[in-house]
Design a protein around this motif. Structure first.
Motif, PDB file in Angstrom:
ATOM      1  N   GLU A   1      -3.225  30.733-133.995  1.00  0.00           N
ATOM      2  CA  GLU A   1      -2.180  31.685-134.360  1.00  0.00           C
ATOM      3  C   GLU A   1      -0.933  30.957-134.878  1.00  0.00           C
ATOM      4  OE1 GLU A   1       0.698  34.414-131.728  1.00  0.00           O
ATOM      5  OE2 GLU A   1      -1.435  34.855-131.494  1.00  0.00           O
ATOM      6  N   ASP A   2      -0.547  29.863-134.220  1.00  0.00           N
ATOM      7  CA  ASP A   2       0.626  29.104-134.637  1.00  0.00           C
ATOM      8  C   ASP A   2       0.389  28.383-135.964  1.00  0.00           C
ATOM      9  OD1 ASP A   2       2.025  29.947-132.440  1.00  0.00           O
ATOM     10  OD2 ASP A   2       1.658  28.134-131.273  1.00  0.00           O
ATOM     11  N   ILE A   3      -0.823  27.951-136.210  1.00  0.00           N
ATOM     12  CA  ILE A   3      -1.135  27.282-137.478  1.00  0.00           C
ATOM     13  C   ILE A   3      -0.973  28.260-138.640  1.00  0.00           C
ATOM     14  CG2 ILE A   3      -2.983  26.197-138.828  1.00  0.00           C
ATOM     15  CD1 ILE A   3      -3.943  24.936-136.150  1.00  0.00           C
ATOM     16  N   ILE A   4      -1.403  29.493-138.449  1.00  0.00           N
ATOM     17  CA  ILE A   4      -1.237  30.508-139.495  1.00  0.00           C
ATOM     18  C   ILE A   4       0.247  30.763-139.753  1.00  0.00           C
ATOM     19  CG2 ILE A   4      -1.617  32.955-140.056  1.00  0.00           C
ATOM     20  CD1 ILE A   4      -4.318  32.650-138.485  1.00  0.00           C
ATOM     21  N   VAL A   5       1.035  30.891-138.678  1.00  0.00           N
ATOM     22  CA  VAL A   5       2.483  31.073-138.818  1.00  0.00           C
ATOM     23  C   VAL A   5       3.093  29.857-139.521  1.00  0.00           C
ATOM     24  CG1 VAL A   5       4.662  31.289-137.542  1.00  0.00           C
ATOM     25  CG2 VAL A   5       2.669  32.613-136.830  1.00  0.00           C
ATOM     26  N   ALA A   6       2.637  28.666-139.164  1.00  0.00           N
ATOM     27  CA  ALA A   6       3.157  27.433-139.778  1.00  0.00           C
ATOM     28  C   ALA A   6       2.888  27.412-141.278  1.00  0.00           C
ATOM     29  CB  ALA A   6       2.546  26.210-139.101  1.00  0.00           C
TER      30      ALA A   6
ATOM     31  N   VAL B   1       2.610  30.026-143.282  1.00  0.00           N
ATOM     32  CA  VAL B   1       3.539  30.989-143.899  1.00  0.00           C
ATOM     33  C   VAL B   1       4.950  30.398-143.954  1.00  0.00           C
ATOM     34  CG1 VAL B   1       4.642  33.246-143.609  1.00  0.00           C
ATOM     35  CG2 VAL B   1       2.178  33.000-143.250  1.00  0.00           C
ATOM     36  N   LEU B   2       5.393  29.789-142.850  1.00  0.00           N
ATOM     37  CA  LEU B   2       6.724  29.188-142.816  1.00  0.00           C
ATOM     38  C   LEU B   2       6.830  28.015-143.791  1.00  0.00           C
ATOM     39  CD1 LEU B   2       7.557  29.258-138.996  1.00  0.00           C
ATOM     40  CD2 LEU B   2       8.420  30.776-140.797  1.00  0.00           C
ATOM     41  N   PHE B   3       5.749  27.259-143.934  1.00  0.00           N
ATOM     42  CA  PHE B   3       5.720  26.155-144.893  1.00  0.00           C
ATOM     43  C   PHE B   3       5.962  26.677-146.307  1.00  0.00           C
ATOM     44  CE2 PHE B   3       3.649  23.493-148.005  1.00  0.00           C
ATOM     45  CZ  PHE B   3       4.029  22.210-147.637  1.00  0.00           C
ATOM     46  N   LEU B   4       5.241  27.724-146.677  1.00  0.00           N
ATOM     47  CA  LEU B   4       5.387  28.289-148.023  1.00  0.00           C
ATOM     48  C   LEU B   4       6.792  28.848-148.255  1.00  0.00           C
ATOM     49  CD1 LEU B   4       1.910  30.031-148.346  1.00  0.00           C
ATOM     50  CD2 LEU B   4       2.664  27.922-149.475  1.00  0.00           C
ATOM     51  N   LEU B   5       7.316  29.579-147.279  1.00  0.00           N
ATOM     52  CA  LEU B   5       8.679  30.115-147.395  1.00  0.00           C
ATOM     53  C   LEU B   5       9.709  28.985-147.503  1.00  0.00           C
ATOM     54  CD1 LEU B   5       8.611  33.040-144.804  1.00  0.00           C
ATOM     55  CD2 LEU B   5       8.823  33.245-147.291  1.00  0.00           C
ATOM     56  N   SER B   6       9.539  27.955-146.691  1.00  0.00           N
ATOM     57  CA  SER B   6      10.467  26.827-146.686  1.00  0.00           C
ATOM     58  C   SER B   6      10.429  26.079-148.015  1.00  0.00           C
ATOM     59  CB  SER B   6      10.143  25.868-145.539  1.00  0.00           C
ATOM     60  OG  SER B   6      10.224  26.542-144.312  1.00  0.00           O
ATOM     61  N   PHE B   7       9.238  25.931-148.573  1.00  0.00           N
ATOM     62  CA  PHE B   7       9.091  25.286-149.878  1.00  0.00           C
ATOM     63  C   PHE B   7       9.865  26.068-150.942  1.00  0.00           C
ATOM     64  CE2 PHE B   7       7.053  24.762-153.973  1.00  0.00           C
ATOM     65  CZ  PHE B   7       6.998  23.381-154.093  1.00  0.00           C
ATOM     66  N   LEU B   8       9.692  27.391-150.938  1.00  0.00           N
ATOM     67  CA  LEU B   8      10.396  28.240-151.914  1.00  0.00           C
ATOM     68  C   LEU B   8      11.911  28.176-151.721  1.00  0.00           C
ATOM     69  CD1 LEU B   8       8.022  31.329-151.962  1.00  0.00           C
ATOM     70  CD2 LEU B   8       8.310  29.603-153.762  1.00  0.00           C
TER      71      LEU B   8
ATOM     72  N   ASN C   1      15.299  22.241-130.941  1.00  0.00           N
ATOM     73  CA  ASN C   1      14.694  23.331-131.695  1.00  0.00           C
ATOM     74  C   ASN C   1      13.233  23.494-131.330  1.00  0.00           C
ATOM     75  OD1 ASN C   1      17.057  23.717-133.241  1.00  0.00           O
ATOM     76  ND2 ASN C   1      16.460  22.097-134.638  1.00  0.00           N
ATOM     77  N   GLY C   2      12.719  24.682-131.633  1.00  0.00           N
ATOM     78  CA  GLY C   2      11.292  24.909-131.528  1.00  0.00           C
ATOM     79  C   GLY C   2      10.610  24.353-132.775  1.00  0.00           C
ATOM     80  N   TRP C   3       9.290  24.287-132.732  1.00  0.00           N
ATOM     81  CA  TRP C   3       8.563  23.720-133.870  1.00  0.00           C
ATOM     82  C   TRP C   3       8.815  24.511-135.147  1.00  0.00           C
ATOM     83  CZ3 TRP C   3       5.144  26.686-136.506  1.00  0.00           C
ATOM     84  CH2 TRP C   3       4.553  27.772-135.849  1.00  0.00           C
ATOM     85  N   GLU C   4       9.052  25.813-135.001  1.00  0.00           N
ATOM     86  CA  GLU C   4       9.280  26.651-136.180  1.00  0.00           C
ATOM     87  C   GLU C   4      10.525  26.198-136.942  1.00  0.00           C
ATOM     88  OE1 GLU C   4       9.232  27.793-133.005  1.00  0.00           O
ATOM     89  OE2 GLU C   4       7.716  29.353-132.816  1.00  0.00           O
ATOM     90  N   THR C   5      11.614  25.957-136.209  1.00  0.00           N
ATOM     91  CA  THR C   5      12.862  25.533-136.835  1.00  0.00           C
ATOM     92  C   THR C   5      12.721  24.144-137.451  1.00  0.00           C
ATOM     93  OG1 THR C   5      14.127  26.876-135.279  1.00  0.00           O
ATOM     94  CG2 THR C   5      15.337  25.149-136.449  1.00  0.00           C
ATOM     95  N   TRP C   6      12.038  23.251-136.732  1.00  0.00           N
ATOM     96  CA  TRP C   6      11.827  21.903-137.290  1.00  0.00           C
ATOM     97  C   TRP C   6      11.032  21.979-138.590  1.00  0.00           C
ATOM     98  CZ3 TRP C   6      15.090  18.577-135.866  1.00  0.00           C
ATOM     99  CH2 TRP C   6      15.476  18.410-134.528  1.00  0.00           C
ATOM    100  N   LEU C   7      10.019  22.817-138.616  1.00  0.00           N
ATOM    101  CA  LEU C   7       9.206  22.965-139.828  1.00  0.00           C
ATOM    102  C   LEU C   7      10.047  23.523-140.982  1.00  0.00           C
ATOM    103  CD1 LEU C   7       6.461  23.019-141.347  1.00  0.00           C
ATOM    104  CD2 LEU C   7       6.158  25.328-140.451  1.00  0.00           C
ATOM    105  N   ILE C   8      10.773  24.576-140.723  1.00  0.00           N
ATOM    106  CA  ILE C   8      11.574  25.232-141.758  1.00  0.00           C
ATOM    107  C   ILE C   8      12.611  24.270-142.329  1.00  0.00           C
ATOM    108  CG2 ILE C   8      13.260  27.072-142.177  1.00  0.00           C
ATOM    109  CD1 ILE C   8      11.694  28.663-139.927  1.00  0.00           C
ATOM    110  N   THR C   9      13.351  23.596-141.465  1.00  0.00           N
ATOM    111  CA  THR C   9      14.393  22.687-141.956  1.00  0.00           C
ATOM    112  C   THR C   9      13.787  21.446-142.605  1.00  0.00           C
ATOM    113  OG1 THR C   9      14.638  21.702-139.752  1.00  0.00           O
ATOM    114  CG2 THR C   9      16.164  23.467-140.344  1.00  0.00           C
ATOM    115  N   GLY C  10      12.716  20.931-142.044  1.00  0.00           N
ATOM    116  CA  GLY C  10      12.092  19.737-142.615  1.00  0.00           C
ATOM    117  C   GLY C  10      11.521  19.976-143.995  1.00  0.00           C
ATOM    118  N   ILE C  11      10.727  21.021-144.140  1.00  0.00           N
ATOM    119  CA  ILE C  11      10.074  21.279-145.429  1.00  0.00           C
ATOM    120  C   ILE C  11      11.075  21.726-146.489  1.00  0.00           C
ATOM    121  CG2 ILE C  11       8.353  22.712-146.630  1.00  0.00           C
ATOM    122  CD1 ILE C  11       7.258  20.413-144.774  1.00  0.00           C
ATOM    123  N   SER C  12      12.020  22.587-146.126  1.00  0.00           N
ATOM    124  CA  SER C  12      13.009  23.008-147.130  1.00  0.00           C
ATOM    125  C   SER C  12      13.846  21.815-147.581  1.00  0.00           C
ATOM    126  CB  SER C  12      13.891  24.138-146.594  1.00  0.00           C
ATOM    127  OG  SER C  12      14.652  23.707-145.486  1.00  0.00           O
ATOM    128  N   SER C  13      14.210  20.935-146.661  1.00  0.00           N
ATOM    129  CA  SER C  13      15.009  19.761-147.019  1.00  0.00           C
ATOM    130  C   SER C  13      14.214  18.764-147.854  1.00  0.00           C
ATOM    131  CB  SER C  13      15.530  19.070-145.759  1.00  0.00           C
ATOM    132  OG  SER C  13      16.369  19.927-145.030  1.00  0.00           O
TER     133      SER C  13
END
Length: 189
Positions: A52-57, A59-66, A148-160
């Motif tokens: 479940e978390d991998i699927i969310v990751a 989606v968050l990866f794609l949003l963060s990239f955009l 941060n939770g993994w979600e925030t780390w993913l969002i900030t890492g990939i967008s940056s």
């Protein structure tokens, strides 16, 4: 009264952050290379590898990239024609409106990820999260101390990382500016 003062200070910080986006500032290796890599590493350390978390990751990866792409889309550069003490070119960068819009979207995605992870969210939690994000944006070193939770780390890492990759493609001198310092550069003179 204290709460109103906090909100006023929060809006003042938001104004300062947005104002800096319209000024040319020196490109920072810490901001554009070290922190994105650190955030991405922290994602891998804190991630819970459930289906479940991998699927969310994803989606968050794609949003963060955009978001990273959006933030980089209107960045402007100014070449000072100077070099730093390590013989790297000094480049100034102005982030502009798309950076601020991307930052707001990024914040909303982080809030959405918190809501998803916790199944509820109160106004006070949103304000607290906004405070944290403002502090991390203004005081770069606060990111290293963030819990941060993994979600925030993913969002900030990939967008940056995306932001950095796209601006490097816009200005070829950035590759030199963001490179590690040369070991022999201070001894060659």
């Amino acid at each position: 009264m204290l709460r109103i003062g906090s909100y006023i200070l929060l809006f003042y910080l938001a104004f300062r952050l947005s104002k800096h986006s319209f000024e040319f500032e020196k490109v920072s290796r810490l901001e554009l290379v070290v922190l994105p890599l650190y955030s991405t590493l922290m994602f891998f350390i804190t991630m819970t590898w459930k289906e479940e978390d991998i699927i969310v990751a994803i989606v968050l990866f794609l949003l963060s990239f955009l978001i990273g792409w959006l933030q980089s889309s209107k960045v402007e550069f100014k070449d000072e024609g100077k070099k730093d003490k390590y013989e790297r070119p000094i480049i100034l960068m102005k982030k502009n409106w798309t950076y601020i819009i991307g930052w707001i979207i990024l914040f909303l995605v982080i809030i959405g990820a918190h809501f998803y992870a916790n199944s509820h969210l109160e106004l006070e939690e949103i304000v607290t999260e906004f405070w944290k994000e403002m502090v991390k944006e203004i005081l770069i070193f606060a990111r290293f101390n963030a819990k941060n939770g993994w979600e925030t780390w993913l969002i900030t890492g990939i967008s940056s990382l995306t932001f950095t990759c796209f601006i490097k493609s816009k200005n070829k001198k950035l590759v030199e500016t963001l490179a590690r310092r040369r070991q022999n550069s201070s001894f060659n003179k």
